[in-house]
Design a protein around this motif. Structure first.
Motif, short mmCIF file in Angstrom:
data_model
loop_
_atom_site.label_atom_id
_atom_site.label_comp_id
_atom_site.label_asym_id
_atom_site.label_seq_id
_atom_site.Cartn_x
_atom_site.Cartn_y
_atom_site.Cartn_z
N LEU A 37 0.81 -1.19 0.12
CA LEU A 37 -0.14 -0.06 -0.05
C LEU A 37 0.76 1.15 -0.03
O LEU A 37 1.86 1.30 0.82
N ILE A 38 0.59 2.19 -0.87
CA ILE A 38 1.42 3.50 -1.14
C ILE A 38 0.65 4.49 -0.77
O ILE A 38 -0.55 4.89 -1.39
N PHE A 39 1.17 5.58 0.26
CA PHE A 39 0.33 6.74 0.63
C PHE A 39 1.25 7.67 -0.16
O PHE A 39 2.52 7.72 -0.08
N VAL A 40 0.58 8.71 -0.84
CA VAL A 40 1.02 9.63 -1.71
C VAL A 40 0.28 11.00 -1.47
O VAL A 40 -1.06 10.69 -1.02
N PHE A 55 -4.67 2.67 -8.48
CA PHE A 55 -4.94 3.73 -7.54
C PHE A 55 -6.37 3.98 -7.10
O PHE A 55 -7.31 3.44 -7.85
N VAL A 56 -6.58 4.57 -6.08
CA VAL A 56 -7.90 5.02 -5.48
C VAL A 56 -7.63 6.48 -4.86
O VAL A 56 -6.51 6.89 -4.50
N VAL A 92 -1.84 2.42 -5.07
CA VAL A 92 -1.46 3.70 -4.62
C VAL A 92 -2.69 4.48 -4.10
O VAL A 92 -3.67 4.38 -4.90
N ASN A 93 -2.58 5.09 -3.05
CA ASN A 93 -3.81 6.03 -2.72
C ASN A 93 -3.65 7.36 -2.13
O ASN A 93 -2.37 7.51 -1.68
N SER A 94 -4.33 8.14 -2.31
CA SER A 94 -4.21 9.75 -1.87
C SER A 94 -4.99 9.94 -0.74
O SER A 94 -6.21 10.55 -1.11
N GLN A 95 -4.64 9.40 0.33
CA GLN A 95 -5.43 9.51 1.41
C GLN A 95 -6.63 9.47 1.76
O GLN A 95 -7.38 9.61 2.61
N VAL A 96 -7.12 8.27 0.98
CA VAL A 96 -8.44 7.81 1.13
C VAL A 96 -8.68 6.53 1.92
O VAL A 96 -9.76 6.12 2.50
N LEU A 97 -7.33 6.03 2.16
CA LEU A 97 -7.55 4.93 3.14
C LEU A 97 -6.71 4.97 4.25
O LEU A 97 -5.96 4.05 4.88
N LEU A 98 -6.64 6.39 4.82
CA LEU A 98 -6.16 6.60 6.08
C LEU A 98 -6.57 5.92 7.12
O LEU A 98 -5.99 5.42 8.23
N THR A 99 -7.96 6.11 7.42
CA THR A 99 -8.65 5.61 8.61
C THR A 99 -9.65 4.54 8.44
O THR A 99 -10.46 4.56 7.45
N GLY A 100 -9.55 3.46 9.28
CA GLY A 100 -10.64 2.26 9.25
C GLY A 100 -10.54 1.40 8.12
O GLY A 100 -11.26 0.45 8.10
N PHE A 101 -9.53 1.55 7.15
CA PHE A 101 -9.34 0.56 6.03
C PHE A 101 -8.61 -0.81 6.65
O PHE A 101 -7.65 -0.71 7.10
N ASP A 102 -9.26 -1.80 6.62
CA ASP A 102 -8.92 -3.21 7.14
C ASP A 102 -8.67 -4.06 6.07
O ASP A 102 -9.48 -4.76 5.55
N THR A 159 1.63 -6.19 3.84
CA THR A 159 2.85 -6.47 4.56
C THR A 159 3.77 -5.41 4.09
O THR A 159 4.98 -5.58 4.65
N ASN A 160 3.58 -4.45 3.40
CA ASN A 160 4.41 -3.24 3.20
C ASN A 160 3.47 -2.15 2.83
O ASN A 160 2.69 -2.11 2.20
N ILE A 161 4.32 -1.02 3.51
CA ILE A 161 3.70 0.29 3.32
C ILE A 161 4.83 1.22 2.91
O ILE A 161 5.75 1.41 3.50
N ILE A 162 4.58 1.74 1.56
CA ILE A 162 5.52 2.70 1.25
C ILE A 162 4.98 4.00 1.44
O ILE A 162 3.97 4.52 0.94
#
Length: 376
Positions: free
Chosen positions: A155-158, A176-177, A202-212, A217-220
């Motif tokens: 999961l990539i936070f951008v 992406f989402v 790749v996500n732009s801050q939409v999976l910050l909270t509550g995403f289960d 196994t990797n967060i970039i």
């Protein structure tokens, strides 16, 4: 008998005749500040039994001395009056409720590129874009992906929708989402990722909270933030447990690890005479301007054992102090009220360059907050 609802889907008109007696709010630090929809609604309904659940029970606040993290129960107008139960992050990991974590810091930073916005709460989009370009973030993300086993989920936070789409288009087999997508399209991508059919999201801050998604196994992390709440929530996406999952790697390219450290070092503690505090190991993070973090510790707070409201004027009566401005000018009674009731005002006095005429009062106030008296 039970109503499940998102915050903005409920109104006073809907609930006023239902007879709601108890309310539980998940992610209760979100949208509950004074004058928010939920705050106004629950006050209108006169709800007396309210329980909040969150990993981050604090708000980011801009004060006169800079940005501060504020415990929710200690903010004016807060819905919540006390913290009734805490599970420490380290305990969650040790007891196998959270996956273990492995931090890998690949940051290259000159310390000057990222700039805070006008609110001083977060970095500007412009400075983040400059950071991405200056430190070749996109090519370096692609290089990191080559080191990660192909069967592992990433999961990539951008920052920003444009950067989100651009990065995904450059990574073969990724998706992406972001917030501008249709719900149907976004759900389709997320379901594919959670099933393991899609390995890089790749996500732009939409999976910050509550995403289960235990499969992560990797967060970039290429989303620089000045908010410890955001950082904890990001890390939380990787801690869900799954059979065979030993740990989640946090691969940081933007300096968040240097800024906040390991989330397992974060803890809450109630200290007699002070109240609830949020700490990084022994260092107080809440109620302190960010420029002063590191000066106040658990041990220094414990030195001041009595709550201010229970202070007994012994060696020194603050009514003897000379504070010669505003409502305090030549008014000893007001000074005593200040000393007993206004803890946040005392903090400002401790950290500011205010010139005391009463040196004993200065010494006592600065001792409370562990500010070296000699520096002033």
């Amino acid at each position: 008998d039970i109503i499940y609802a998102t915050p903005k889907s409920v109104t006073y008109e809907i609930l006023k005749n239902v007879g709601i007696k108890y309310v539980i709010i998940d992610e209760c630090d979100f949208s509950t500040q004074e004058n928010s929809h939920i705050s106004d609604l629950l006050k209108s309904l006169k709800i007396k039994s309210l329980l909040g659940l969150t990993a981050t029970p604090f708000y980011m606040h801009k004060g006169s001395e800079g940005t501060e993290v504020k415990i929710m129960t200690q903010v004016k107008g807060s819905l919540f009056k006390d913290i009734c139960f805490v599970n420490q992050i380290q305990e969650m990991v040790q007891n196998k409720y959270w996956s273990d974590l492995q931090y890998l810091d690949f940051t290259e930073d000159d310390g000057n590129t990222l700039q805070l916005n006008d609110s001083q709460l977060e970095y500007t989009e412009e400075s983040i874009d400059t950071f991405y370009e200056k430190f070749n973030i996109e090519p370096r993300v692609k290089e990191l992906l080559l080191r990660i086993p192909k069967n592992e989920s990433v999961l990539i936070f951008v920052s920003g929708i444009k950067n989100c789409e651009k990065l995904s288009e450059s990574i073969e087999g990724s998706a992406f989402v972001h917030s501008k997508m249709k719900n149907k399209d976004r759900k389709e991508v997320i379901d594919k990722f959670k099933s393991g059919k899609l390995k890089v999201l790749v996500n732009s801050q939409v999976l910050l909270t509550g995403f289960d998604a235990p499969i992560i196994t990797n967060i970039i992390d290429i989303l620089p933030t000045n908010s410890i709440r955001t950082q904890i929530q990001k890390t939380g996406r990787g801690i869900r447990i799954m059979e065979g999952k030993k740990f989640c790697r946090i691969l940081d390219l933007v300096g968040n690890f240097k800024r906040f450290g390991d989330v397992r070092d974060l803890n809450f503690e109630y200290i007699e005479g002070y109240g609830w505090g949020f700490f990084k190991k022994d260092i107080l993070l809440t109620d302190v301007p960010q420029n002063f973090i590191g000066q106040t510790t658990k041990s220094s707070l414990r030195k001041y054992k009595k709550p201010i409201k229970e202070y007994r004027f012994g060696e020194h009566n603050p009514g003897d102090a000379i504070i010669d401005f505003g409502q305090f000018k030549k008014n000893p009674k007001k000074v005593i009220e200040l000393y007993i009731k206004k803890r946040h005002y005392l903090k400002w006095l401790a950290f500011s360059d205010f010139q005391f005429k009463d040196k004993e009062l200065e010494r006592q106030i600065k001792t409370i907050w562990n500010v070296p008296y000699e520096q002033h």
